[in-house]
Design an enzyme around this catalytic site. Structure first.
Site, PDB file in Angstrom:
ATOM      1  CG  ASP A  13      -1.801  -1.191   1.174  1.00 49.61           C
ATOM      2  OD1 ASP A  13      -2.015  -1.734   0.325  1.00 49.61           O
ATOM      3  OD2 ASP A  13      -1.796  -1.765   2.459  1.00 49.61           O
ATOM      4  CD  GLU A  14       4.940  -0.395  -0.099  1.00 48.74           C
ATOM      5  OE1 GLU A  14       4.110  -0.458  -0.990  1.00 48.74           O
ATOM      6  OE2 GLU A  14       5.412  -1.350   0.577  1.00 48.74           O
ATOM      7  CE  LYS A  16       3.240  -2.705  -4.319  1.00 48.76           C
ATOM      8  NZ  LYS A  16       3.026  -1.984  -2.757  1.00 48.76           N
ATOM      9  N   GLY A  40      -4.333  -4.624  -4.288  1.00 48.36           N
ATOM     10  CA  GLY A  40      -5.176  -3.351  -4.784  1.00 48.36           C
ATOM     11  C   GLY A  40      -4.210  -2.313  -5.123  1.00 48.36           C
ATOM     12  CG  HIS A  41      -1.696  -2.146  -7.629  1.00 47.03           C
ATOM     13  ND1 HIS A  41      -0.686  -2.780  -8.387  1.00 47.03           N
ATOM     14  CD2 HIS A  41      -1.191  -2.117  -6.413  1.00 47.03           C
ATOM     15  CE1 HIS A  41       0.257  -3.528  -7.681  1.00 47.03           C
ATOM     16  NE2 HIS A  41      -0.195  -3.314  -6.282  1.00 47.03           N
ATOM     17  CB  THR A  42      -6.052   3.317  -6.248  1.00 41.25           C
ATOM     18  OG1 THR A  42      -6.428   2.380  -5.457  1.00 41.25           O
ATOM     19  CG2 THR A  42      -7.132   4.261  -6.687  1.00 41.25           C
ATOM     20  CD  GLN A 224       0.875  -8.793  -2.318  1.00 40.95           C
ATOM     21  OE1 GLN A 224       1.530  -9.527  -2.830  1.00 40.95           O
ATOM     22  NE2 GLN A 224      -0.379  -8.670  -2.790  1.00 40.95           N
ATOM     23  CB  THR A 299      -7.478  -1.373  -3.061  1.00 46.31           C
ATOM     24  OG1 THR A 299      -6.654   0.045  -2.599  1.00 46.31           O
ATOM     25  CG2 THR A 299      -8.096  -0.894  -4.381  1.00 46.31           C
ATOM     26  CB  THR A 300      -7.976  -5.781  -1.659  1.00 48.67           C
ATOM     27  OG1 THR A 300      -6.950  -5.688  -2.730  1.00 48.67           O
ATOM     28  CG2 THR A 300      -8.713  -7.501  -2.039  1.00 48.67           C
ATOM     29  CB  THR A 301     -10.012  -6.369   2.660  1.00 46.64           C
ATOM     30  OG1 THR A 301      -8.964  -5.574   3.210  1.00 46.64           O
ATOM     31  CG2 THR A 301      -9.468  -7.606   1.909  1.00 46.64           C
TER      32      THR A 301
HETATM   33  P1  IMP Z   1      -2.715 -12.910   2.095  1.00 42.95           P
HETATM   34  O1  IMP Z   1      -1.819 -12.252   0.857  1.00 42.95           O
HETATM   35  O2  IMP Z   1      -4.342 -12.663   1.450  1.00 42.95           O
HETATM   36  O3  IMP Z   1      -2.402 -14.355   2.197  1.00 42.95           O
HETATM   37  O4  IMP Z   1      -2.435 -12.122   3.312  1.00 42.95           O
HETATM   38  C1  IMP Z   1      -1.321 -12.274   4.054  1.00 42.95           C
HETATM   39  C2  IMP Z   1      -1.003 -10.891   4.727  1.00 42.95           C
HETATM   40  O5  IMP Z   1      -0.787 -10.008   3.514  1.00 42.95           O
HETATM   41  C3  IMP Z   1      -2.139 -10.136   5.447  1.00 42.95           C
HETATM   42  O6  IMP Z   1      -1.623  -9.419   6.533  1.00 42.95           O
HETATM   43  C4  IMP Z   1      -2.842  -8.945   4.182  1.00 42.95           C
HETATM   44  O7  IMP Z   1      -3.562  -8.066   4.937  1.00 42.95           O
HETATM   45  C5  IMP Z   1      -1.472  -8.726   3.725  1.00 42.95           C
HETATM   46  N1  IMP Z   1      -1.476  -8.214   2.219  1.00 42.95           N
HETATM   47  C6  IMP Z   1      -1.872  -9.098   1.096  1.00 42.95           C
HETATM   48  N2  IMP Z   1      -1.913  -8.288  -0.011  1.00 42.95           N
HETATM   49  C7  IMP Z   1      -1.697  -6.949   0.606  1.00 42.95           C
HETATM   50  C8  IMP Z   1      -1.667  -5.650  -0.200  1.00 42.95           C
HETATM   51  O8  IMP Z   1      -1.623  -5.766  -1.387  1.00 42.95           O
HETATM   52  N3  IMP Z   1      -1.347  -4.667   0.379  1.00 42.95           N
HETATM   53  C9  IMP Z   1      -1.240  -4.584   1.941  1.00 42.95           C
HETATM   54  N4  IMP Z   1      -1.254  -6.121   2.668  1.00 42.95           N
HETATM   55  C10 IMP Z   1      -1.327  -7.062   1.862  1.00 42.95           C
END
Ligand code: IMP
Length: 442
Positions: A13-14, A16, A40-42, A224, A299-301
């Site tokens: 979430d920097e 990117k 989640g990329h915006t 990530q 962005t995703t959850t």
């Molecule tokens: P998973 O990738 O869904 O297995 O989640 C593992 C960990 O990575 C959790 O703490 C998520 O919140 C985190 N995570 C996965 N994708 C992202 C991302 O794109 N941004 C920030 N955190 C992420």
């Protein structure tokens, strides 16, 4: 031919997506090399906002080849939805390419992801996105995964789907749950969705080699961030893929010596979604203010992101581990109005922990174990904020190119501490809210 990696230096979430979109202006192909729709990329272009999860952010640029590489995991139903969404928005998707070698996320991966989380005790839950990412990578490592290229062979595919579903039912049973999954209906649905995505499937390393032979420029887009990486990150509170620059080569099929630059994206403060230790976390009104002003919700959850001061132990480690040649500093405008600002430059650790690990009591690089990290006390430098700076002032900065001294001091402090240059400064969501600070990237 220039090949550049862009990746996150923190917990994801920097920003990117925006920097990928900026760098994509000068390249011919953008390649995602790991992860799936947990990302989640915006991207905001001309007042339109695009939210992407699996298609590389570069797709927004006309004529750009947007490649989902070998190292990715692809939920075919989500991919189809995203392609439909882009087409409805009049974005050209004819140049999207999906690797034959990328692994498919199937419904049972999603089910298992949720189940595995639900049986963990409080404090032990990873806080995954529940998109099936971990279970899909588990199958890949166990050599029982289903790859995009398998869609071309229906009989082989049926056999793999039946085996995969039955194994998932067994695994769920061992977690105390009866999974009501029918391999035939999963297979039929997969064939149906497969028919609409198979047209995009290619041997992508072959394609990328061809592009490089023709002198094309390539951007490898990470998802990530370094501290969610399965090796470098805060294990086990990490994702299941390698998010560091080293994997850009393995996950795309481009040889390591063909990579020219590594751009690390760093947010002007730190955030984290999900569980796990966070030394500079602010559980107070400053943290709340940053969360609100920075719209720090996934962005995703849509989960709220935990917020804290900039942690240069993390960024310094990222620079070293990823061979970062340039940094892109994002969301600097969010800190306007906060004075003073605190910046963490090192950690202090208790004597007994230091002895246990064979270390000194001062750490300038990120610890290898969570127990150690949870005892780390951040050491801060206090710096002046740019508290009177308004959004209008930031717009003026764009016009005259002058940054206030206090912003410049913040930038120089980061550069000095982590030993890397900040080449791009981003102070808003739009493409135009970006400043070139040198480095020949834009
Ligand atoms: P998973 O990738 O869904 O297995 O989640 C593992 C960990 O990575 C959790 O703490 C998520 O919140 C985190 N995570 C996965 N994708 C992202 C991302 O794109 N941004 C920030 N955190 C992420």
């Amino acid at each position: 031919m220039v090949c550049t990696v862009l990746m996150g230096t923190q917990w994801g979430d920097e920003g990117k997506g925006k920097i990928t979109d900026i760098l994509a202006e000068n390249v011919d192909a953008v390649v995602r090399y790991q992860g799936g729709n947990n990302a989640g990329h915006t991207i905001v272009v001309g007042g339109r906002t695009f939210k992407l999860h699996i298609v590389p952010s570069g797709v927004i640029r006309e004529k750009m080849m947007a490649v989902i590489g070998d190292g990715c995991v692809v939920d075919p139903w989500i991919l189809k939805k995203e392609l439909d969404y882009l087409q409805d928005a009049n974005i050209f998707t004819g140049n999207v390419v999906i690797s034959d070698r990328a692994h498919l996320i199937l419904p049972y991966h999603r089910e298992l992801d949720g189940l595995q989380e639900s049986v963990k005790a409080e404090g032990k839950k990873v806080g995954t996105t529940r998109r099936g990412i971990g279970p899909c990578y588990e199958d890949k490592a166990a050599r029982v995964g289903i790859r995009v290229g398998d869609l071309r062979y229906p009989d082989l595919l049926r056999e793999k789907v039946v085996n995969g579903t039955n194994s998932a039912i067994l695994a769920a049973g061992s977690l105390g749950t009866d999974l009501d999954l029918d391999p035939d209906s999963i297979y039929n649905d997969l064939i149906e969705v497969g028919n609409s995505i198979l047209q995009y499937a290619r041997d992508t390393p072959l394609l990328l080699t061809g592009l490089m032979e023709n002198g094309k420029d390539i951007l490898l887009e990470g998802a990530q961030g370094t501290f969610l990486d399965i090796d470098r990150g805060t294990y086990p509170f990490v994702t299941s893929s390698s998010c560091t620059a080293g994997y850009a080569s393995a996950g795309s099929g481009i040889g390591p010596l063909d990579i020219d630059k590594v751009v690390g994206v760093v947010k002007a403060y730190t955030t984290r979604v999900g569980e796990g230790p966070f030394p500079t976390e602010l559980k107070n009104n400053i943290g709340d203010m940053i969360q609100k002003r920075g719209h720090e919700f996934g962005t995703t959850t849509e989960r709220p992101r935990r917020c804290g001061w900039l942690d240069l132990v993390m960024v310094r480690s990222s620079v070293a581990w990823n061979s970062i040649t340039d940094l892109a500093l994002t969301k600097i405008d969010v800190l306007s109005g906060i004075d003073p600002l605190m910046v963490c430059t090192e950690y202090r650790i208790p004597q007994d922990e230091a002895e246990l690990h064979g270390l000194g009591t001062t750490m300038r690089y990120f610890p290898s174990h969570l127990e150690l990290l949870s005892k780390a006390i951040p050491v801060y430098i206090k710096v002046h904020g740019w508290k009177d700076m308004t959004d209008d002032d930031w717009d003026l900065v764009r016009d005259d190119g002058n940054l206030p001294k206090r912003v410049m001091d913040y930038i120089r402090l980061i550069e000095r501490e982590v030993n890397a240059n900040i080449s791009i400064l981003s102070y808003g969501k739009g493409r135009e809210q970006t400043m070139d600070l040198g480095g020949d990237l834009i």
